[in-house]
Design a protein around this motif. Structure first.
Motif, PDB file in Angstrom:
ATOM      1  N   HIS A  94       0.807  -1.224   0.000  1.00 19.12           N
ATOM      2  CA  HIS A  94       0.000   0.000   0.000  1.00 19.12           C
ATOM      3  C   HIS A  94       0.840   1.274   0.000  1.00 19.12           C
ATOM      4  N   GLN A  95       2.123   1.175  -0.266  1.00 20.49           N
ATOM      5  CA  GLN A  95       2.984   2.354  -0.170  1.00 20.49           C
ATOM      6  C   GLN A  95       2.695   3.372  -1.243  1.00 20.49           C
ATOM      7  N   PRO A  96       2.920   4.634  -0.953  1.00 16.50           N
ATOM      8  CA  PRO A  96       3.282   5.181   0.353  1.00 16.50           C
ATOM      9  C   PRO A  96       2.063   5.157   1.275  1.00 16.50           C
ATOM     10  N   ILE A  97       2.286   4.815   2.527  1.00 14.14           N
ATOM     11  CA  ILE A  97       1.203   4.701   3.498  1.00 14.14           C
ATOM     12  C   ILE A  97       1.600   5.385   4.802  1.00 14.14           C
ATOM     13  N   THR A  98       0.641   6.072   5.403  1.00 17.34           N
ATOM     14  CA  THR A  98       0.884   6.782   6.665  1.00 17.34           C
ATOM     15  C   THR A  98       0.510   5.881   7.843  1.00 17.34           C
ATOM     16  N   ARG A  99       0.811   6.344   9.038  1.00 12.60           N
ATOM     17  CA  ARG A  99       0.402   5.597  10.242  1.00 12.60           C
ATOM     18  C   ARG A  99      -1.118   5.501  10.304  1.00 12.60           C
ATOM     19  N   ASP A 100      -1.826   6.548   9.858  1.00 11.45           N
ATOM     20  CA  ASP A 100      -3.295   6.480   9.824  1.00 11.45           C
ATOM     21  C   ASP A 100      -3.757   5.405   8.847  1.00 11.45           C
ATOM     22  N   GLY A 101      -3.055   5.275   7.718  1.00 12.12           N
ATOM     23  CA  GLY A 101      -3.389   4.228   6.762  1.00 12.12           C
ATOM     24  C   GLY A 101      -3.179   2.847   7.357  1.00 12.12           C
ATOM     25  N   LEU A 102      -2.104   2.696   8.125  1.00 13.87           N
ATOM     26  CA  LEU A 102      -1.851   1.425   8.803  1.00 13.87           C
ATOM     27  C   LEU A 102      -2.932   1.171   9.851  1.00 13.87           C
ATOM     28  N   LYS A 103      -3.354   2.234  10.544  1.00 16.45           N
ATOM     29  CA  LYS A 103      -4.415   2.095  11.546  1.00 16.45           C
ATOM     30  C   LYS A 103      -5.705   1.619  10.881  1.00 16.45           C
ATOM     31  N   ASP A 104      -6.004   2.139   9.698  1.00 16.63           N
ATOM     32  CA  ASP A 104      -7.203   1.702   8.972  1.00 16.63           C
ATOM     33  C   ASP A 104      -7.132   0.220   8.623  1.00 16.63           C
ATOM     34  N   ILE A 105      -5.942  -0.257   8.269  1.00 14.13           N
ATOM     35  CA  ILE A 105      -5.776  -1.670   7.900  1.00 14.13           C
ATOM     36  C   ILE A 105      -5.902  -2.568   9.126  1.00 14.13           C
ATOM     37  N   PHE A 106      -5.251  -2.203  10.224  1.00 14.42           N
ATOM     38  CA  PHE A 106      -5.184  -3.077  11.395  1.00 14.42           C
ATOM     39  C   PHE A 106      -6.260  -2.802  12.441  1.00 14.42           C
ATOM     40  N   GLY A 107      -6.969  -1.685  12.301  1.00 11.48           N
ATOM     41  CA  GLY A 107      -8.013  -1.364  13.261  1.00 11.48           C
ATOM     42  C   GLY A 107      -7.478  -0.881  14.590  1.00 11.48           C
ATOM     43  N   LYS A 108      -6.218  -0.556  14.647  1.00 13.32           N
ATOM     44  CA  LYS A 108      -5.594  -0.032  15.868  1.00 13.32           C
ATOM     45  C   LYS A 108      -4.314   0.686  15.473  1.00 13.32           C
ATOM     46  N   GLU A 109      -3.835   1.515  16.395  1.00 12.32           N
ATOM     47  CA  GLU A 109      -2.575   2.227  16.170  1.00 12.32           C
ATOM     48  C   GLU A 109      -1.426   1.223  16.047  1.00 12.32           C
ATOM     49  N   VAL A 110      -0.504   1.492  15.137  1.00 15.47           N
ATOM     50  CA  VAL A 110       0.703   0.677  15.023  1.00 15.47           C
ATOM     51  C   VAL A 110       1.761   1.309  15.919  1.00 15.47           C
ATOM     52  N   ASN A 111       2.334   0.521  16.777  1.00 16.55           N
ATOM     53  CA  ASN A 111       3.314   0.961  17.755  1.00 16.55           C
ATOM     54  C   ASN A 111       4.478   1.694  17.081  1.00 16.55           C
ATOM     55  N   ARG A 112       4.829   2.849  17.608  1.00 21.79           N
ATOM     56  CA  ARG A 112       5.950   3.635  17.063  1.00 21.79           C
ATOM     57  C   ARG A 112       7.271   2.862  17.164  1.00 21.79           C
ATOM     58  N   ASP A 113       7.423   2.059  18.211  1.00 26.53           N
ATOM     59  CA  ASP A 113       8.651   1.273  18.357  1.00 26.53           C
ATOM     60  C   ASP A 113       8.771   0.233  17.249  1.00 26.53           C
ATOM     61  N   LEU A 114       7.641  -0.330  16.843  1.00 28.98           N
ATOM     62  CA  LEU A 114       7.649  -1.301  15.745  1.00 28.98           C
ATOM     63  C   LEU A 114       8.103  -0.618  14.455  1.00 28.98           C
ATOM     64  N   ILE A 115       7.547   0.551  14.187  1.00 25.06           N
ATOM     65  CA  ILE A 115       7.958   1.325  13.004  1.00 25.06           C
ATOM     66  C   ILE A 115       9.444   1.664  13.101  1.00 25.06           C
ATOM     67  N   ARG A 117      11.809   0.050  14.667  1.00 28.64           N
ATOM     68  CA  ARG A 117      12.622  -1.151  14.424  1.00 28.64           C
ATOM     69  C   ARG A 117      12.741  -1.443  12.937  1.00 28.64           C
ATOM     70  N   LEU A 118      11.638  -1.349  12.203  1.00 26.95           N
ATOM     71  CA  LEU A 118      11.676  -1.605  10.762  1.00 26.95           C
ATOM     72  C   LEU A 118      12.516  -0.555  10.037  1.00 26.95           C
ATOM     73  N   ARG A 119      12.481   0.682  10.543  1.00 25.19           N
ATOM     74  CA  ARG A 119      13.328   1.735   9.970  1.00 25.19           C
ATOM     75  C   ARG A 119      14.790   1.483  10.316  1.00 25.19           C
ATOM     76  N   TYR A 120      15.067   1.053  11.569  1.00 27.16           N
ATOM     77  CA  TYR A 120      16.430   0.747  11.997  1.00 27.16           C
ATOM     78  C   TYR A 120      17.018  -0.380  11.145  1.00 27.16           C
ATOM     79  N   LEU A 121      16.208  -1.368  10.815  1.00 26.29           N
ATOM     80  CA  LEU A 121      16.653  -2.478   9.969  1.00 26.29           C
ATOM     81  C   LEU A 121      16.748  -2.070   8.501  1.00 26.29           C
ATOM     82  N   LYS A 122      16.363  -0.829   8.208  1.00 26.18           N
ATOM     83  CA  LYS A 122      16.407  -0.259   6.857  1.00 26.18           C
ATOM     84  C   LYS A 122      15.511  -1.005   5.884  1.00 26.18           C
ATOM     85  N   LEU A 123      14.391  -1.510   6.398  1.00 22.25           N
ATOM     86  CA  LEU A 123      13.420  -2.192   5.550  1.00 22.25           C
ATOM     87  C   LEU A 123      12.328  -1.244   5.083  1.00 22.25           C
ATOM     88  N   ILE A 124      12.081  -0.189   5.879  1.00 22.19           N
ATOM     89  CA  ILE A 124      11.174   0.872   5.464  1.00 22.19           C
ATOM     90  C   ILE A 124      11.864   2.208   5.686  1.00 22.19           C
TER      91      ILE A 124
END
Length: 165
Positions: A94-115, A117-124
Motif C-alpha cells: 500500500h505504499q506510500p502509506i501513513t500511520r493512519d493508513g496502517l491504523k485503517d488496515i489493522f483497526g488499531k494504532e501501530v506501535n511507534r517502536d515497531l515502526i 525497528r523496521l526503519r532501523y533495519l532499513k526495511l522501510i
C-alpha cells in the motif's frame, strides 16, 4: 570487468548501473561486462543477479541448506514478530502509506517502536508527506527490503488473494 566484479563483491547492497558506468567509462557496455562475469560464474556457488536497479552477488539457492547448517547466528534474532511482518506487508502493498493508513488496515494504532525497528533495519523509510493537514510522513519499502525478500522490484510481490467472506 575486474573493477565491476570487485566493486559488487565488496558491496553489501546492490550497486547501481551509474556507479558501474563511472568505473568503466561511458564507452564500455556495463551490460556486456556483467554478462561476461555471469558467464564466468556458472560453475561457482554464487551468482551475479540484478536487484533494485543494480547488481548484487548472491549464493545460489541450492547451497542454502549447507549455509544454514554451517552458519552460527549467535545472539542475532532476525525473525520478525507476526505484527512486524504484517506491517511490512501493508507498507509493501500500500505504499506510500501513513500511520493512519496502517491504523485503517489493522483497526488499531501501530506501535511507534515497531515502526522504528523496521526503519532501523532499513526495511522501510520515510516516503513523501501525505497531502493532508499536518502533512504526515508516509512509509515506503527500501532496496534492503527487496534484497532481504529476494525481490528484484515490487512487481515481484505475490498477488494478494482477497477474501470476500
Amino acid at each position: 570487468m575486474g573493477r565491476i566484479e570487485a566493486t559488487i563483491f565488496a558491496s553489501a547492497s546492490p550497486v547501481p548501473r551509474e556507479v558501474l558506468t563511472s568505473l568503466v567509462g561511458q564507452g564500455a557496455s556495463v551490460d556486456m561486462l556483467v554478462e561476461d562475469i555471469q558467464a564466468e560464474l556458472t560453475s561457482r556457488p554464487y551468482e551475479l543477479v540484478p536487484f533494485g536497479g543494480g547488481w548484487l552477488f548472491r549464493t545460489r539457492t541450492r547451497f542454502a541448506d549447507a549455509i544454514k547448517a554451517a552458519a552460527d547466528p549467535g545472539d542475532r534474532t532476525t525473525g520478525f514478530t507476526e505484527m512486524e511482518m504484517a506491517v511490512l506487508c501493508a507498507v509493501a502493498y500500500h505504499q506510500p502509506i501513513t500511520r493512519d493508513g496502517l491504523k485503517d488496515i489493522f483497526g488499531k494504532e501501530v506501535n511507534r517502536d515497531l515502526i522504528a525497528r523496521l526503519r532501523y533495519l532499513k526495511l522501510i523509510a520515510n516516503g513523501p508527506k501525505a497531502p493532508r493537514p499536518g502533512a504526515p510522513h508516509s512509509f515506503v519499502t527500501t532496496d534492503d527490503f527487496l534484497v532481504m525478500f529476494d525481490l528484484q522490484s515490487l512487481r515481484d510481490l505475490p498477488e494478494l488473494e482477497i477474501s470476500t467472506t
